[in-house]
Design a protein around this motif. Structure first.
Motif, PDB file in Angstrom:
ATOM      1  N   ASP A 191       0.829  -1.203   0.000  1.00  0.00           N
ATOM      2  CA  ASP A 191       0.000   0.000   0.000  1.00  0.00           C
ATOM      3  C   ASP A 191       0.866   1.258   0.000  1.00  0.00           C
ATOM      4  O   ASP A 191       1.744   1.417   0.836  1.00  0.00           O
ATOM      5  CB  ASP A 191      -0.917  -0.006   1.227  1.00  0.00           C
ATOM      6  N   GLY A 192       0.614   2.129  -0.964  1.00  0.00           N
ATOM      7  CA  GLY A 192       1.324   3.411  -1.007  1.00  0.00           C
ATOM      8  C   GLY A 192       2.776   3.328  -1.458  1.00  0.00           C
ATOM      9  O   GLY A 192       3.490   4.332  -1.384  1.00  0.00           O
ATOM     10  N   ASP A 207      -1.368   0.922  -4.663  1.00  0.00           N
ATOM     11  CA  ASP A 207      -2.601   1.624  -5.025  1.00  0.00           C
ATOM     12  C   ASP A 207      -2.369   3.100  -5.338  1.00  0.00           C
ATOM     13  O   ASP A 207      -3.209   3.759  -5.928  1.00  0.00           O
ATOM     14  CB  ASP A 207      -3.633   1.467  -3.901  1.00  0.00           C
ATOM     15  N   THR A 235      -6.707   4.830  -0.615  1.00  0.00           N
ATOM     16  CA  THR A 235      -6.668   3.388  -0.431  1.00  0.00           C
ATOM     17  C   THR A 235      -7.956   2.654  -0.835  1.00  0.00           C
ATOM     18  O   THR A 235      -7.900   1.680  -1.583  1.00  0.00           O
ATOM     19  CB  THR A 235      -6.293   3.114   1.032  1.00  0.00           C
ATOM     20  N   HIS A 269      -0.396  11.027  -0.169  1.00  0.00           N
ATOM     21  CA  HIS A 269      -0.542  10.195  -1.369  1.00  0.00           C
ATOM     22  C   HIS A 269      -0.287  11.005  -2.632  1.00  0.00           C
ATOM     23  O   HIS A 269      -0.570  12.190  -2.681  1.00  0.00           O
ATOM     24  CB  HIS A 269      -1.975   9.651  -1.463  1.00  0.00           C
ATOM     25  N   TRP A 294      -7.837   0.474  -4.349  1.00  0.00           N
ATOM     26  CA  TRP A 294      -7.812  -0.998  -4.304  1.00  0.00           C
ATOM     27  C   TRP A 294      -9.095  -1.573  -4.903  1.00  0.00           C
ATOM     28  O   TRP A 294      -9.085  -2.627  -5.538  1.00  0.00           O
ATOM     29  CB  TRP A 294      -7.605  -1.527  -2.875  1.00  0.00           C
ATOM     30  N   TYR A 306      -5.666   8.642   8.357  1.00  0.00           N
ATOM     31  CA  TYR A 306      -6.731   9.038   7.444  1.00  0.00           C
ATOM     32  C   TYR A 306      -7.577  10.164   8.011  1.00  0.00           C
ATOM     33  O   TYR A 306      -7.952  11.084   7.310  1.00  0.00           O
ATOM     34  CB  TYR A 306      -7.648   7.855   7.118  1.00  0.00           C
TER      35      TYR A 306
END
Ligand SMILES: [Zn+2]
Length: 534
Positions: free
Chosen positions: A10-11, A260, A49, A448, A53, A532
């Motif tokens: 992730d990321g 992602d 995210t 992100h 995804w 988040y």
């Protein structure tokens, strides 16, 4: 190739992967890329995210699968609810493979709770509302849950970022990778599978919290520090896990390592979108604001900061809507025509529309013209790179779940401004040095960006456009010879080998399984600690 292994980091950022592959820190990713390719991978808007995804596992844009964020507006209210896998409105790759009789193992993919009845095994993502991993509700079939013991859902949590926080967070992130690797290796070796997919979230979390320490160019860089290699250490530990899992999968396996979205540093400019809308005359605050109204109403304003967390946990039913109150409290709706949820990763504006919002002020017949004017005015602001109506970005039956106007902000020497919630005051400010690590009302120090990364052990057919996250599902289906519905993505390895077969499944709203207030409160805490929520 007989089987397909998809490992999500992730990321993970393409530039960091390239740099650390070149300097020898990521030997396993380097070996895969040497046999195949390392490429930037186009993500979605927002490059976040849940929507990303979900596009990866469906092959369609968020307008078709319906997941734009980890929350969505509750129809008819100024409130949000947390979404999960049951809100997905397009079939996932494991549905299509299961229906075709293929065996699948899916573990830790975000936005996959509740676990789905696949032909094989599924362990849900961090949207699982379980307090600890010893709760069988996040595994299908439940009888297999004991094998997942030790799987961690961001347990480094809690409270304010202060002395000792970073060292402990890093230790727990590395430990989390070790535990997941152990569980996954067992399944890779002992399960019969055609398709195996797992996502590690640690690369995302470390980048949110440690970017300023690793990047000397960052305006938030504190100088030489003990955490300058934290992100590299997590990438290296993930590379080792990838190496062992790929080896256990054996030859004849198509390996797809994918992220992602990528990452970059946050700058020190703070953008308060609602304050800007107020300056534009489109939004008004209630006198006194609403920010602390919940605490005040509960008489908690005198409770010491440290005790509040525990108190909130005991009052979960009450606290479950805290995120809604934080986003929408304090606004004078009768005098507001446009408002923002002020999400750091998704700068956007919603129209206070009659018939949709409970106290709408913009008439439906004026909507198009209002949105066009709003976009034009927002574009005139020098921190805004672009402002576009949602229909320009998305297509499909669920575009109406998106905010009406989506913004992109201008980076300063590569460092993105941070969008942060406020009630009143100016529309722009600079962070003070004490605020650089981030946290509540300060944004995260790593943010992100689009694109993510693709590393695979098979060469990718060139084309005019680079690969996209939407190509992963068609690629998996094509490699396993399983027909799928019409999708927007295309197989990466076999030009001309389309999918096609069943018509697109684009359903209504049935089947969604909303969280209970208790589960919502638990997720709020987790999302906050993951960076988040602010
Ligand atoms: Zn992510």
């Amino acid at each position: 190739m007989k089987r397909v292994l998809v490992l999500g980091l992730d990321g993970a950022d393409p530039a960091l992967c390239r740099r650390w592959m070149d300097d020898g820190a990521l030997p396993n990713l380097r070996a895969l890329a040497a046999a195949g390719a390392l490429l930037p991978l186009e993500s979605v808007t927002p490059p976040a995210t849940f929507p990303a995804w979900t596009s990866c596992v469906t092959g369609v844009n968020p307008g078709r699968h319906g997941v734009f964020d980890f929350t969505e507006m509750v129809p008819g209210r100024y409130a949000v609810r947390f979404v999960n896998g049951s809100f997905r409105r397009a079939p996932a790759v494991w549905d299509m493979l299961s229906r075709a009789g293929r065996r699948v193992v899916v573990a830790g993919v975000p936005a996959t709770w509740p676990p789905e009845p696949v032909n094989g095994l599924m362990l849900s993502g961090f949207d699982s509302p379980v307090a600890t991993s010893v709760d069988a509700s996040f595994v299908y079939p439940r009888a297999r849950a004991a094998e997942a013991a030790g799987w961690r859902f961001a347990d480094f949590q809690e409270g304010r970022i202060g002395p000792g926080w970073h060292a402990e967070a890093l230790r727990r992130l590395l430990l989390g990778i070790e535990e997941k690797e152990r569980i996954l290796l067992n399944w890779v070796r002992s399960e019969p599978w055609d398709f195996f997919m797992s996502v590690f979230g640690e690369s995302d979390t470390v980048s949110h919290h440690f970017w300023m320490f690793h990047d000397p160019q960052s305006p938030r860089y504190p100088g030489p520090n003990p955490f300058s290699d934290a992100i590299r250490d997590v990438y290296a530990r993930l590379d080792a896990a990838v190496g062992r899992i790929v080896e256990a999968a054996g030859p004849d396996t198509l390996v797809i390592v994918v992220s992602d979205h990528g990452f970059t540093g946050a700058g020190i400019t703070v953008v308060h979108l609602n304050n800007r809308l107020a300056e534009m005359g489109l939004l008004r605050y209630l006198p006194g604001g609403g920010r602390d109204s919940l605490l005040k109403r509960l008489g908690l304003s005198v409770v010491p900061e440290r005790a509040r967390g525990a108190l909130f946990r005991r009052l979960r039913g009450v606290a479950g809507g805290a995120e809604s109150r934080s986003r929408f409290g304090g606004l004078d709706w009768a005098n507001t025509r446009a408002y923002s949820e002020e999400l750091g990763y998704f700068p956007s504006v919603r129209v206070n529309l009659q018939g949709r919002e409970p106290q709408g002020t913009v008439a439906p017949e004026d909507y198009e013209a209002f949105v066009a004017e709003l976009c034009a005015c927002l574009r005139e602001w020098d921190v805004v790179a672009d402002a576009v109506p949602r229909a320009k970005l998305y297509s499909g039956a669920h575009v109406d779940r998106a905010p009406d106007v989506v913004l992109s902000l201008k980076a300063e020497s590569g460092y993105a401004p941070v969008c942060v919630r406020a009630r009143g005051g100016g529309a722009l400010r600079k962070l003070t040095e004490a605020e650089y690590p981030g946290g509540k009302e300060r944004g995260m120090n790593g943010v992100h960006r689009n694109p993510g990364v693709l590393v695979t052990n098979r060469s990718v057919a060139g084309g005019p456009a680079g690969p996209s996250l939407l190509d992963i599902t068609p690629t998996v289906l094509s490699a396993l010879g399983v027909p799928g519905p019409e999708m927007e993505g295309r197989p990466l390895f076999a030009p001309g080998m389309g999918t096609g077969g069943a018509p697109p499944a684009d359903g209504g709203d049935g089947g969604a399984h909303p969280y209970s207030p208790e589960e919502e409160a638990l997720l709020e805490e987790r999302l906050r600690s993951l960076g988040y929520l602010e």
